[in-house]
Design a protein around this motif. Structure first.
Motif, PDB file in Angstrom:
ATOM      1  N   TYR A  44       0.828  -1.205   0.000  1.00  0.00           N
ATOM      2  CA  TYR A  44       0.000   0.000   0.000  1.00  0.00           C
ATOM      3  C   TYR A  44       0.860   1.252   0.000  1.00  0.00           C
ATOM      4  CZ  TYR A  44      -2.976   3.800   1.436  1.00  0.00           C
ATOM      5  OH  TYR A  44      -3.619   5.001   1.482  1.00  0.00           O
TER       6      TYR A  44
ATOM      7  N   LEU B 261      -2.076   6.191  -5.597  1.00  0.00           N
ATOM      8  CA  LEU B 261      -2.386   5.062  -6.484  1.00  0.00           C
ATOM      9  C   LEU B 261      -1.701   5.201  -7.838  1.00  0.00           C
ATOM     10  CD1 LEU B 261      -6.184   4.495  -5.723  1.00  0.00           C
ATOM     11  CD2 LEU B 261      -4.213   3.273  -4.782  1.00  0.00           C
TER      12      LEU B 261
ATOM     13  N   MET C 231      -4.303   5.827 -14.092  1.00  0.00           N
ATOM     14  CA  MET C 231      -5.440   5.730 -13.173  1.00  0.00           C
ATOM     15  C   MET C 231      -6.525   6.702 -13.630  1.00  0.00           C
ATOM     16  SD  MET C 231      -4.565   3.519 -10.865  1.00  0.00           S
ATOM     17  CE  MET C 231      -5.911   3.803  -9.741  1.00  0.00           C
TER      18      MET C 231
ATOM     19  N   PRO D  34     -10.169   2.836  -9.600  1.00  0.00           N
ATOM     20  CA  PRO D  34     -10.232   2.346  -8.221  1.00  0.00           C
ATOM     21  C   PRO D  34     -11.669   2.004  -7.824  1.00  0.00           C
ATOM     22  CG  PRO D  34      -9.047   4.443  -8.348  1.00  0.00           C
ATOM     23  CD  PRO D  34      -9.715   4.225  -9.675  1.00  0.00           C
TER      24      PRO D  34
ATOM     25  N   CYS E  98      -8.623  -1.453  -9.432  1.00  0.00           N
ATOM     26  CA  CYS E  98      -7.751  -1.616  -8.270  1.00  0.00           C
ATOM     27  C   CYS E  98      -8.562  -1.358  -7.013  1.00  0.00           C
ATOM     28  CB  CYS E  98      -6.519  -0.711  -8.338  1.00  0.00           C
ATOM     29  SG  CYS E  98      -6.816   1.022  -7.993  1.00  0.00           S
TER      30      CYS E  98
ATOM     31  N   VAL F 230      -7.905  -0.871  -2.596  1.00  0.00           N
ATOM     32  CA  VAL F 230      -7.046  -0.843  -1.411  1.00  0.00           C
ATOM     33  C   VAL F 230      -7.561  -1.918  -0.467  1.00  0.00           C
ATOM     34  CG1 VAL F 230      -6.311   0.516   0.573  1.00  0.00           C
ATOM     35  CG2 VAL F 230      -6.528   1.616  -1.677  1.00  0.00           C
TER      36      VAL F 230
ATOM     37  N   ILE G 185      -2.450  -2.952  -2.265  1.00  0.00           N
ATOM     38  CA  ILE G 185      -3.340  -2.564  -3.357  1.00  0.00           C
ATOM     39  C   ILE G 185      -3.428  -3.754  -4.302  1.00  0.00           C
ATOM     40  CG2 ILE G 185      -3.802  -0.923  -5.202  1.00  0.00           C
ATOM     41  CD1 ILE G 185      -1.785   0.973  -3.744  1.00  0.00           C
TER      42      ILE G 185
END
Length: 148
Positions: free
Chosen positions: A12, A16, A78, A92, A127, A129, A140
């Protein structure tokens, strides 16, 4: 050949974008991707000593641009908050999406199987967390499928 499923766990970090960049660099450096130029199925780029030394070199041949690498290298960036995902982007999992899909806001490795269907389309990544038992962010998880 068809698309290939891929997934990765990384330590982590709150950024990101940086996590994606570091993962992409690691996959490229280790050759853990399919390289279309030799067109040998069942091999990875690591099997070829003459594989590309830069990403620009990797993506230069048309065959690679069309076939992809069947790895996270097929994802460019991202998705920003509120932005609609585009091909070759990683989105995410939002807290609202986690609550709707899993019923919890703090995801763990125990939730990964239930998350996998959120990667519904080829050439789009996701993705999430993942948290430890104490509820702290620990890693991640990146996943999706790409390549042709």
């Amino acid at each position: 050949m068809g698309a290939s499923w891929w997934d990765y766990y990384v330590a982590y970090q709150p950024d990101l974008d940086a996590a994606l960049d570091e993962l992409r660099q690691h996959v490229f450096d280790t050759g853990d991707y399919w390289w279309a130029v030799p067109y040998q199925f069942g091999t990875s780029a690591a099997d070829f000593p003459n594989r590309p030394r830069t990403e620009d070199e990797l993506w230069e041949p048309e065959r690679v641009r069309q076939s992809g690498t069947h790895s996270i290298l097929d994802m460019d960036r991202m998705v920003a908050d509120g932005e609609k995902p585009e091909i070759s982007t990683v989105q995410p999992v939002s807290e609202a999406e986690a609550l709707a899909k899993i019923g919890v806001a703090k995801l763990t490795r125990d939730h990964v199987e239930a998350l996998k269907p959120l990667a519904e389309q080829r050439w789009f990544g996701r993705c999430a967390v993942l948290h430890n038992a104490a509820g702290e962010p620990e890693e991640i998880y990146f996943w999706g499928f790409s390549g042709d």
